[in-house]
Design a protein around this motif. Structure first.
Motif, PDB file in Angstrom:
ATOM      1  N   ASP A 165       0.799  -1.227   0.000  1.00 28.36           N
ATOM      2  CA  ASP A 165       0.000   0.000   0.000  1.00 28.36           C
ATOM      3  C   ASP A 165       0.837   1.287   0.000  1.00 28.36           C
ATOM      4  N   PRO A 166       2.028   1.336   0.647  1.00 24.37           N
ATOM      5  CA  PRO A 166       2.852   2.551   0.504  1.00 24.37           C
ATOM      6  C   PRO A 166       3.211   2.862  -0.948  1.00 24.37           C
ATOM      7  N   CYS A 167       3.378   1.818  -1.774  1.00 23.98           N
ATOM      8  CA  CYS A 167       3.628   2.048  -3.205  1.00 23.98           C
ATOM      9  C   CYS A 167       2.407   2.697  -3.840  1.00 23.98           C
ATOM     10  N   ASP A 168       1.218   2.202  -3.493  1.00 25.43           N
ATOM     11  CA  ASP A 168      -0.016   2.802  -4.020  1.00 25.43           C
ATOM     12  C   ASP A 168      -0.139   4.264  -3.591  1.00 25.43           C
ATOM     13  N   GLU A 169       0.240   4.536  -2.340  1.00 27.62           N
ATOM     14  CA  GLU A 169       0.132   5.911  -1.839  1.00 27.62           C
ATOM     15  C   GLU A 169       1.093   6.843  -2.568  1.00 27.62           C
ATOM     16  N   MET A 170       2.319   6.377  -2.826  1.00 26.90           N
ATOM     17  CA  MET A 170       3.282   7.207  -3.546  1.00 26.90           C
ATOM     18  C   MET A 170       2.863   7.393  -5.013  1.00 26.90           C
ATOM     19  N   ILE A 171       2.275   6.359  -5.610  1.00 29.12           N
ATOM     20  CA  ILE A 171       1.761   6.479  -6.975  1.00 29.12           C
ATOM     21  C   ILE A 171       0.643   7.518  -7.024  1.00 29.12           C
ATOM     22  N   LEU A 193       7.081   6.500 -12.198  1.00 33.20           N
ATOM     23  CA  LEU A 193       5.804   5.781 -12.180  1.00 33.20           C
ATOM     24  C   LEU A 193       6.003   4.294 -12.445  1.00 33.20           C
ATOM     25  N   GLN A 194       6.787   3.957 -13.471  1.00 31.27           N
ATOM     26  CA  GLN A 194       6.983   2.547 -13.791  1.00 31.27           C
ATOM     27  C   GLN A 194       7.780   1.831 -12.691  1.00 31.27           C
ATOM     28  N   THR A 195       8.693   2.562 -12.032  1.00 27.64           N
ATOM     29  CA  THR A 195       9.449   1.956 -10.936  1.00 27.64           C
ATOM     30  C   THR A 195       8.542   1.643  -9.755  1.00 27.64           C
ATOM     31  N   LEU A 196       7.669   2.580  -9.390  1.00 26.02           N
ATOM     32  CA  LEU A 196       6.736   2.349  -8.281  1.00 26.02           C
ATOM     33  C   LEU A 196       5.750   1.239  -8.623  1.00 26.02           C
ATOM     34  N   ARG A 244      10.408  -0.168   3.941  1.00 25.59           N
ATOM     35  CA  ARG A 244      11.188   0.603   4.918  1.00 25.59           C
ATOM     36  C   ARG A 244      11.596   1.958   4.351  1.00 25.59           C
ATOM     37  N   ILE A 245      11.649   2.061   3.039  1.00 31.65           N
ATOM     38  CA  ILE A 245      11.956   3.346   2.402  1.00 31.65           C
ATOM     39  C   ILE A 245      10.697   4.203   2.302  1.00 31.65           C
ATOM     40  N   LEU A 246       9.614   3.624   1.776  1.00 32.50           N
ATOM     41  CA  LEU A 246       8.422   4.403   1.465  1.00 32.50           C
ATOM     42  C   LEU A 246       7.548   4.701   2.676  1.00 32.50           C
TER      43      LEU A 246
END
Length: 547
Positions: free
Chosen positions: A307-313, A353-356, A448-450
């Motif tokens: 979900d942190p990836c979704d939030e950053m996207i 975007l593609q990385t996330l 741990r990063i996001l």
């Protein structure tokens, strides 16, 4: 004239007054608690009544021949999709450990903590490597046997009654499988012990070592799918109640009453699942709870890692326009700010975007990837070689299963964006990512990063409203809360994905693993950022957490 009161009378009256006040305060608190409880019950009843009305209305429409109920079709499709996803995920969801298994897990962890397996085996000595491996494996088995005697004397006596370790093959397989299963369920635990565990099992799979040991230490991990298949209860995974009983209740941007209502529904579904399946196929109450707990663990893993990836996207898509840089451009240039790549605003937007999206898909299928990684590591026909990679002595081993799955993940990410920016090379079996174990360890770092960044950005308004002085500092220094948020996001999207972190393009750059290297490099430099004190104010300690 009023009669004067003595000091004792005054003390007595004050004491009585305090007692009356205390009694009144207790009664007031009780009344308030009762009122809150009644209000919650009324809210739950109203919501249940509304849902019941909606259901009855849909049923009436169906009875009257109205088949264009779009909402109902969407609900059925959503349930079917969840069924398919759960059926696909269940072979890769480890079964949660029972209380007895946790007791044995402590024995495995203790034996691995005191062991110096890799130091004794991988460092060249005068004795042959096969003999060194055999000796260390026997020592660990002996330590486990001794610890079991100290922990459970009767069970230990039965174990040591056999002269040969091969007579206790099932016990040792069971013990080491517990460690592997627990690690997959809890990636943040056993951070040093798991490396020893997977490497000793890797060595034990070699044909000559198997011949010397006369038994195998490896067996398949017990998953939810395997457990239910043994009980002939796979149909349980298709029950919509199971989704309701194991789903994650979102709390962001929702009132307390709404969250409590959903929790109440989840408890009801949980109890109904237990009542429905206890007794079927030899399923006890503990078995049903283990299945639901294991699926819930997987759902919460996805919440805190995917979900942190979704939030950053969402931040990227909502705050930036790829065709209009505006005030906050994402453009980077090689040599500027440590960047090793040169991208204009739109190219960098698509690259981030593609990385996330890639990280999100990896974490969505992370349990599957972990199972495949162990298949590569424990394959007796997949040999390794020791090499100094510049970060010490490592085991270089190919990872064909992980490589195939990663190509599928990259293909999905490319289709979502429409094009691919940068290199699509996946480092596996080289000095960057020596083996599948290092690959898995690398991608446990994404959350741990996001997560700390998302938590900081989420808590900005709350912290600034509680501390007027800090609010004034943010307005004077950064121009306000929104400007501060944009500055943090722009800096991360630019220099967390700029190819930095190494002294050549092979080790960092735009390759799949180099993107994570760049993000870690940004994290290592955060203490030099102007907004670092704001991170600390919101509770940030470090990106790596606590050991």
């Amino acid at each position: 004239m009023s009669q004067e009161l003595s000091k004792e009378d005054i003390k007595t009256l004050e004491s009585r007054l305090r007692q009356i006040k205390e009694r009144w305060e207790k009664e007031r608190l009780n009344y308030e608690a009762t009122a809150r409880e009644l209000k919650n019950q009324i809210d739950f009843a109203k919501r249940d009544a509304e849902e019941q009305k909606k259901t009855e209305k849909k049923n009436e429409q169906l009875k009257d021949g109205e088949t264009k109920d779009v909402d109902l079709d969407e609900e059925n499709k959503a349930v079917e999709l969840l069924d398919e996803q759960l059926l696909e995920r269940s072979p890769f969801i480890p079964l949660r450990l029972t209380l007895d298994e946790r007791k044995y897990l402590r024995l495995v962890t203790a034996a691995l903590e005191v062991s110096e397996y890799t130091d004794r085996v991988d460092v060249a000595r005068f004795v042959g490597k096969a003999k060194r491996i055999h000796k260390q494996l026997k020592e660990i088995c002996a330590i486990l046997s001794g610890l079991l005697v100290a922990c459970d004397y009767k069970a230990g006596q039965k174990l040591v009654a056999n002269d040969e370790f091969s007579d206790n093959e099932e016990f040792f397989q069971y013990m080491f499988e517990l460690g592997r299963r627990y690690k997959i369920l809890n990636p943040e635990r056993m951070r040093s012990a798991y490396g020893k565990l997977i490497y000793l099992l890797q060595d034990s799979q070699q044909p000559d070592i198997k011949e010397m040991m006369e038994f195998s230490l490896v067996r398949p991990i017990k998953s939810v799918h395997r457990f239910l298949d043994e009980k002939k209860m796979l149909f349980m995974l298709k029950d919509p109640l199971l989704h309701a009983a194991t789903r994650v209740i979102p709390d962001k941007g929702r009132s307390r009453a709404d969250v409590q209502y959903d929790l109440q529904k989840k408890r009801r579904a949980y109890n109904r699942v237990k009542d429905k399946y206890v007794g079927q196929g030899g399923m006890s109450e503990q078995h049903v709870e283990l299945v639901m707990g294991s699926i819930a663990d997987n759902n919460y893993f996805l919440k805190f890692n995917r979900d942190p990836c979704d939030e950053m996207i969402n931040f990227l898509r909502s705050k930036y326009d790829p065709d209009n840089p505006g005030k906050y451009s994402l453009a980077i240039g090689c040599g500027t700010g440590g960047a090793r790549l040169t991208h204009n605003h739109k190219t960098q937007y698509l690259y981030v975007l593609q990385t996330l999206l890639l990280w999100r898909d990896i974490l969505h299928d992370f349990y599957r990837l972990w199972f495949l990684a162990e298949e590569d590591l424990l394959n007796p026909d997949n040999f390794y070689r020791l090499r100094n990679t510049g970060q010490g002595l490592n085991r270089i081993q190919s990872s064909p299963n992980i490589a195939r799955e990663m190509q599928r993940v990259i293909y999905r990410a490319r289709n979502k964006v429409g094009q691919w920016i940068g290199s699509s090379v996946v480092h596996l079996g080289d000095h960057n990512v020596p083996n599948a174990f290092m690959f898995i360890d690398k991608y446990t770092q994404v959350s741990r990063i996001l997560n700390p960044i998302c938590i900081t950005l989420r808590r900005l308004e709350e912290v600034l409203s509680e501390k007027p002085g800090l609010d004034k500092y943010v307005k004077d220094t950064f121009g306000g809360c929104d400007e501060l948020r944009m500055r943090v996001l722009t800096d991360f999207f630019r220099h967390g994905f700029d190819g930095s972190g190494a002294d050549n393009f092979f080790d960092a750059g735009s390759c799949i693993d180099g993107r994570l290297t760049s993000a870690w490099n940004w994290c290592s430099l955060i203490h030099k950022k102007s907004y670092y004190p704001i991170f600390q104010m919101t509770g940030f300690a470090s990106f790596d957490g606590q050991f």
